[in-house]
Design a protein around this motif. Structure first.
Motif, short mmCIF file in Angstrom:
data_model
loop_
_atom_site.label_atom_id
_atom_site.label_comp_id
_atom_site.label_asym_id
_atom_site.label_seq_id
_atom_site.Cartn_x
_atom_site.Cartn_y
_atom_site.Cartn_z
N GLU A 166 -45.88 -11.30 -23.91
CA GLU A 166 -44.88 -11.31 -24.99
C GLU A 166 -45.41 -10.68 -26.26
O GLU A 166 -44.74 -9.90 -26.92
CB GLU A 166 -44.46 -12.75 -25.30
CG GLU A 166 -43.42 -13.27 -24.36
CD GLU A 166 -43.23 -14.77 -24.52
OE1 GLU A 166 -43.32 -15.26 -25.67
OE2 GLU A 166 -43.03 -15.43 -23.50
N LYS A 169 -45.69 -6.91 -25.92
CA LYS A 169 -44.37 -6.26 -26.00
C LYS A 169 -43.89 -6.20 -27.44
O LYS A 169 -43.38 -5.18 -27.90
CB LYS A 169 -43.34 -7.03 -25.15
CG LYS A 169 -43.50 -6.77 -23.67
CD LYS A 169 -42.41 -7.48 -22.89
CE LYS A 169 -42.55 -7.15 -21.41
NZ LYS A 169 -41.74 -8.01 -20.55
N GLU A 173 -43.12 -2.86 -29.82
CA GLU A 173 -41.89 -2.67 -30.61
C GLU A 173 -42.23 -2.38 -32.06
O GLU A 173 -41.70 -1.46 -32.68
CB GLU A 173 -41.02 -3.94 -30.58
CG GLU A 173 -40.42 -4.29 -29.25
CD GLU A 173 -39.17 -3.49 -28.95
OE1 GLU A 173 -38.68 -2.80 -29.86
OE2 GLU A 173 -38.72 -3.54 -27.78
N ALA A 178 -42.65 1.05 -27.79
CA ALA A 178 -42.19 0.29 -26.62
C ALA A 178 -41.82 1.20 -25.45
O ALA A 178 -41.99 0.84 -24.29
CB ALA A 178 -41.02 -0.60 -27.00
N ASP A 182 -45.82 0.05 -21.18
CA ASP A 182 -45.16 -0.78 -20.18
C ASP A 182 -46.05 -2.02 -19.98
O ASP A 182 -47.14 -1.89 -19.43
CB ASP A 182 -45.03 0.07 -18.92
CG ASP A 182 -44.34 -0.67 -17.79
OD1 ASP A 182 -43.95 -1.83 -18.00
OD2 ASP A 182 -44.22 -0.08 -16.70
#
Ligand code: SAH
Length: 267
Positions: A166, A169, A173, A178, A182
């Protein structure tokens, strides 16, 4: 507790060392009672003929918001061209800087740890930066994001910890990367021989040794693997495990406590 000399992940009990037990109680109306009853309990404990039980020490601590306290001390830091900037800090970057804006959250990877720094150092020596990167144990995503800033086109990050997935990711962002990072939950790509020109693995020695053949299987012929997080005295063992898997050490960094290795696969 002592570190197990055979494994830096395991702690064991030292029966000769003193134990310290620290407890926090809220400084409310019941605090005095809690201290008194602890004192009485310790006194009774002596009756069991255990080791000597010292006096209870009590002190007041200021109520600090620990998350905030930590954040206040986390400042931008430079490792070569890479600048790691806490997401809550404004920073003017210089031309040529590879800036990664980061909020590690609960994940490992503030960029402050010597193993992360060593990895970021070795990463910048891989010239030219390969197009595709695999980051095993990506934590906050710090290494993969730095590699993207240094010119990689895309990266795949794996972590066995959901919180890290999390955080990585969210950091991708935050850096508008993003599309190019991956992040996947797990240890390694599902396809056993999916190969990358550069693999980053900031894990501990025991994991690197155990995973060496599987990590090596993801390095392209002529490709590079940067292995970090190695407690210095186990560097030889890690090199041997990789040698057996077909990767040769081309550079070692050792700060006395941690070692980092750059390894190459045969062309
Ligand atoms: N890459 C980051 C974080 C390194 S800490 C940095 O350099 O700062 C190591 C990370 O590996 C942790 O986030 C941990 O959750 C993850 N990890 C532990 N065992 C793993 C495994 N078998 N496969 C993939 N990730 C693992």
């Amino acid at each position: 507790m002592l570190r197990d000399p055979a494994d830096e992940l395991v702690a064991r009990e030292d029966p000769t060392a003193p134990f310290v037990v620290t407890a926090h109680v809220a400084d409310g109306p019941d605090a005095r009672d809690a201290v008194d009853s602890t004192e009485r309990a310790l006194w009774h404990l002596q009756a069991f003929g255990l080791r000597p039980v010292g006096a209870l020490r009590v002190r007041e601590v200021d109520d600090v918001d620990w998350i905030d306290a930590w954040r206040r001390h986390y400042v931008p830091q430079r490792i070569g061209r890479v600048v790691i900037v806490p997401s809550w800090v404004a920073h003017d970057s210089a031309p040529g800087d590879a800036v990664v804006t980061l909020d590690p959250g609960m994940a490992f990877g503030t960029g402050l740890h010597p193993t992360t720094r060593a990895c970021l150092g070795l990463l910048q020596e891989v010239e030219p930066m390969p197009a595709r990167i695999l980051d095993v144990g990506c934590g906050s995503g710090v290494l993969a994001l730095a590699a993207l800033r240094l010119g990689a086109a895309s990266a795949v990050g794996y972590d066995t910890d959901e919180l890290a997935v999390e955080a990585a990711k969210a950091n991708a962002e935050r850096n508008a990367l993003a599309e190019r990072l991956d992040v996947r939950h797990g240890s390694l790509p599902a396809v056993a021989d999916e190969r990358f020109p550069l693999v980053l693995a900031n894990l501990v020695a025991a994991l690197l040794v155990g995973m060496a053949p599987r990590l090596a299987a993801h390095v392209e012929p002529g490709g590079t693997l940067v292995a970090c997080g190695i407690i210095a005295w186990r560097a030889g063992e890690v090199s041997e495990a990789f040698a057996a898997a077909g990767l040769a050490v081309t550079e070692t960094r050792d700060d006395g406590e941690w070692a980092a290795l750059r390894l190459e696969a045969a062309p």
